[in-house]
Design an enzyme around this catalytic site. Structure first.
Site, mmCIF file in Angstrom:
data_model
loop_
_atom_site.group_PDB
_atom_site.id
_atom_site.type_symbol
_atom_site.label_atom_id
_atom_site.label_comp_id
_atom_site.label_asym_id
_atom_site.label_seq_id
_atom_site.Cartn_x
_atom_site.Cartn_y
_atom_site.Cartn_z
ATOM 1 N N ASN A 1 -6.079 -9.339 9.469
ATOM 2 C CA ASN A 1 -4.906 -8.925 10.058
ATOM 3 C C ASN A 1 -5.007 -8.697 11.563
ATOM 4 O O ASN A 1 -5.967 -8.030 11.864
ATOM 5 C CB ASN A 1 -4.184 -7.644 9.552
ATOM 6 C CG ASN A 1 -3.625 -7.918 8.157
ATOM 7 O OD1 ASN A 1 -3.210 -9.048 7.586
ATOM 8 N ND2 ASN A 1 -3.907 -6.951 7.353
ATOM 9 N N ARG B 1 -3.650 -7.530 14.031
ATOM 10 C CA ARG B 1 -2.768 -6.643 14.609
ATOM 11 C C ARG B 1 -3.066 -5.179 14.230
ATOM 12 O O ARG B 1 -4.148 -4.812 13.460
ATOM 13 C CB ARG B 1 -1.243 -6.620 14.197
ATOM 14 C CG ARG B 1 -1.298 -6.855 12.598
ATOM 15 C CD ARG B 1 -0.131 -6.604 12.041
ATOM 16 N NE ARG B 1 -0.199 -7.000 10.706
ATOM 17 C CZ ARG B 1 -0.184 -5.938 9.692
ATOM 18 N NH1 ARG B 1 -0.543 -4.748 9.775
ATOM 19 N NH2 ARG B 1 -0.450 -6.430 8.229
ATOM 20 N N VAL C 1 -0.282 -0.072 9.376
ATOM 21 C CA VAL C 1 0.448 0.919 9.318
ATOM 22 C C VAL C 1 -0.592 2.068 8.980
ATOM 23 O O VAL C 1 -0.456 3.295 9.485
ATOM 24 C CB VAL C 1 1.251 0.770 7.947
ATOM 25 C CG1 VAL C 1 1.813 2.188 7.493
ATOM 26 C CG2 VAL C 1 2.289 -0.496 8.100
ATOM 27 N N LYS D 1 0.873 -1.319 -0.061
ATOM 28 C CA LYS D 1 0.003 0.023 -0.209
ATOM 29 C C LYS D 1 0.996 1.455 -0.020
ATOM 30 O O LYS D 1 1.930 1.077 0.624
ATOM 31 C CB LYS D 1 -0.769 -0.080 1.272
ATOM 32 C CG LYS D 1 -1.783 -1.248 1.399
ATOM 33 C CD LYS D 1 -2.382 -1.521 2.746
ATOM 34 C CE LYS D 1 -3.265 -2.654 2.576
ATOM 35 N NZ LYS D 1 -3.580 -3.044 4.073
#
Ligand code: ADP
Length: 447
Positions: free
Chosen positions: A289, A291, A294, A237
């Site tokens: 995901n 977690r 970003v 990304k």
């Protein structure tokens, strides 16, 4: 609440976690490799422990050294950031076996979502829509052929252990299926030591839209809307937005409800992101995901929430303390990832930052660990800063990002700032008219 947290990461995300800790009155322990002795997270933490030589496998992935650092400093919890050990179920388990809190989901849920076939079958059972494809692992080339005929070409063969876009092969028609099957399996075996593959219909013009969620230990799950992360190069990304220019508030509410219902049935705790491909009005789940991501700041800006603070509170056993109807969305946010790379060839460009001057002003947020004189080491990810802007409308956010990037000075190394400027000035981007293939085509155009 914890009184001391060890941050098992580096760079901007280590600072991001440190800042949340400080506001909560929690002491911080930084860990670092010998290459990061002068890093900002080391300077700003209350304590710092060197955990090994530059190579990540000897330092930021060195579980024994990290646990020793936690023990000698008396840390009560570990925040893994993103990357490194953040999605390593064995690490999460080991941290808890040592009597420390892992600031993230349970090891069981990390493991479940780390295997893409298990992730997909679990989500399907819980009512989340998927990309049409095989029912789990493909056992043979004949089965791959049969499923491809059934869902229709083009199709994608994907590694169940996949990540970072590896172990993925397209077959445009029946003549390509045999090669796609064998190449995907070989790549999966080499990259992940596991050659299990599955098949999905290849979507030709999807957007990548993901939903941010948080769950506590008491079955409460809420979502914070979507991020559009369609602008990718080689599955990495580059620019993200909240909300997506492609979906309405009603669509957000509908998919949000599907997702929160599913995750509360699972008993999911802490932060998570469900990634979807979105095409022709349909959301198709591709992976989860387990977690912090970003691109979490764009969500923080539009929802006025501190996701890291929430992660820490949840890990300390606190209740969410709010419900879905308390979460509101205001304005538009954009994040540009600034990588130390040549903006045309994308070759990494580590080196010394001769001059650093960050932009500021209304609605501008910089998440970065850079400073003048800092030496960007060659050993880690090339992302050196994130510029995040927030404004009442998307058009104003684009104007604000332009203005912020014009002010941003990073001398001595090359960065992708010129590429971001070109993207922001493009009429298609400005209309919000793009898919996951747009950026690859854009970067191939002469300019
Ligand atoms: P990884 O974990 O390797 O990143 P993902 O399943 O998240 O794998 O897919 C990565 C990217 O590949 C997606 O963001 C999208 O760009 C593309 N992709 C994945 N599945 C499909 C599909 N069925 N059709 C078209 N593109 C896809």
């Amino acid at each position: 609440m914890f009184s001391k947290i060890l941050i098992a990461n580096r760079g901007e995300i280590a600072l991001r976690v440190l800042r949340a800790c400080r506001e909560l009155g929690i002491k911080t322990v930084a860990v670092h490799s010998t290459a990061d002795e002068d890093a900002m997270h080391v300077r700003l933490a209350d304590e710092a422990v060197c955990i090994g030589p530059p190579a990540a496998r000897d330092s930021y992935l060195n579980v024994a050294a990290i646990l020793s650092a936690a023990t000698i400093t008396g840390a009560e919890a570990i925040h893994p950031g993103y990357g490194f050990l953040s999605e390593n179920a064995d690490f999460a388990e080991t941290v808890e076996a040592h009597g420390l809190a892992f600031i993230g989901p349970t090891a069981e849920h990390i493991r479940m979502m780390g295997d893409k076939i298990t992730a997909k079958t679990t989500m399907e059972m819980l009512g989340v829509p998927l990309v049409p494809g095989s029912d789990g692992e493909l056992k043979s080339l004949d089965e791959a052929r049969a499923v491809a005929e059934q869902v229709g070409y083009p199709v994608l063969i994907k590694a169940t252990a996949g990540g970072g876009g590896r172990g993925m092969k397209v077959a445009r028609d029946a003549s390509e299926i045999e090669e796609a099957w064998s190449v995907a399996r070989t790549e999966a075996r080499t990259a992940f030591g596991n050659d299990a593959v599955y098949l999905e219909k290849y979507l030709d013009k999807p957007r990548h839209i993901e939903l941010q969620i948080l769950g506590d230990n008491y079955g409460n799950v809420v979502h914070f809307g979507e991020r559009d992360c369609s602008l990718q190069r080689r599955h990495q990304k580059l620019l993200e937005e909240a909300g997506s220019p492609a979906i309405t508030a009603e669509q957000r509410d509908t998919i949000g409800k599907t997702v929160t219902d599913a995750l509360s049935k699972m008993g999911y705790r802490n932060a998570g992101t469900l990634e979807f491909l979105y095409q022709d009005g349909q959301f198709c789940f591709i992976e989860m995901n387990t977690r912090l991501q970003v691109e979490h700041p764009v969500t923080e800006m539009v929802c006025d929430v501190d996701l890291v603070r929430e992660q820490i509170r949840i890990a300390a056993g606190e209740k969410l303390g709010y419900t879905q109807s308390d979460i509101t969305f205001s304005g538009h946010a954009i994040e540009c990832r600034i990588n130390a790379e040549d903006p045309d060839t994308f070759a990494p460009c580590p080196g010394t930052v001769a001059v650093y001057h960050a932009p500021g002003g209304l609605g501008v947020r910089i998440d970065s660990a850079l400073y003048t004189g800092y030496k960007v080491p060659p050993y880690y990810d090339s992302m050196i800063a994130k510029v995040i802007v927030h404004a009442p409308t998307r058009a104003e956010a684009i104007a604000r990002m332009h203005r912020a990037l014009d002010e941003f000075v990073v001398e001595g190394i090359k960065t992708v700032i010129p590429l971001h400027r070109r993207i922001l000035a493009d009429p298609e981007f400005q209309k919000g008219d793009y898919t996951i293939h747009w950026l690859e085509q854009f970067t191939a155009r002469p300019h």
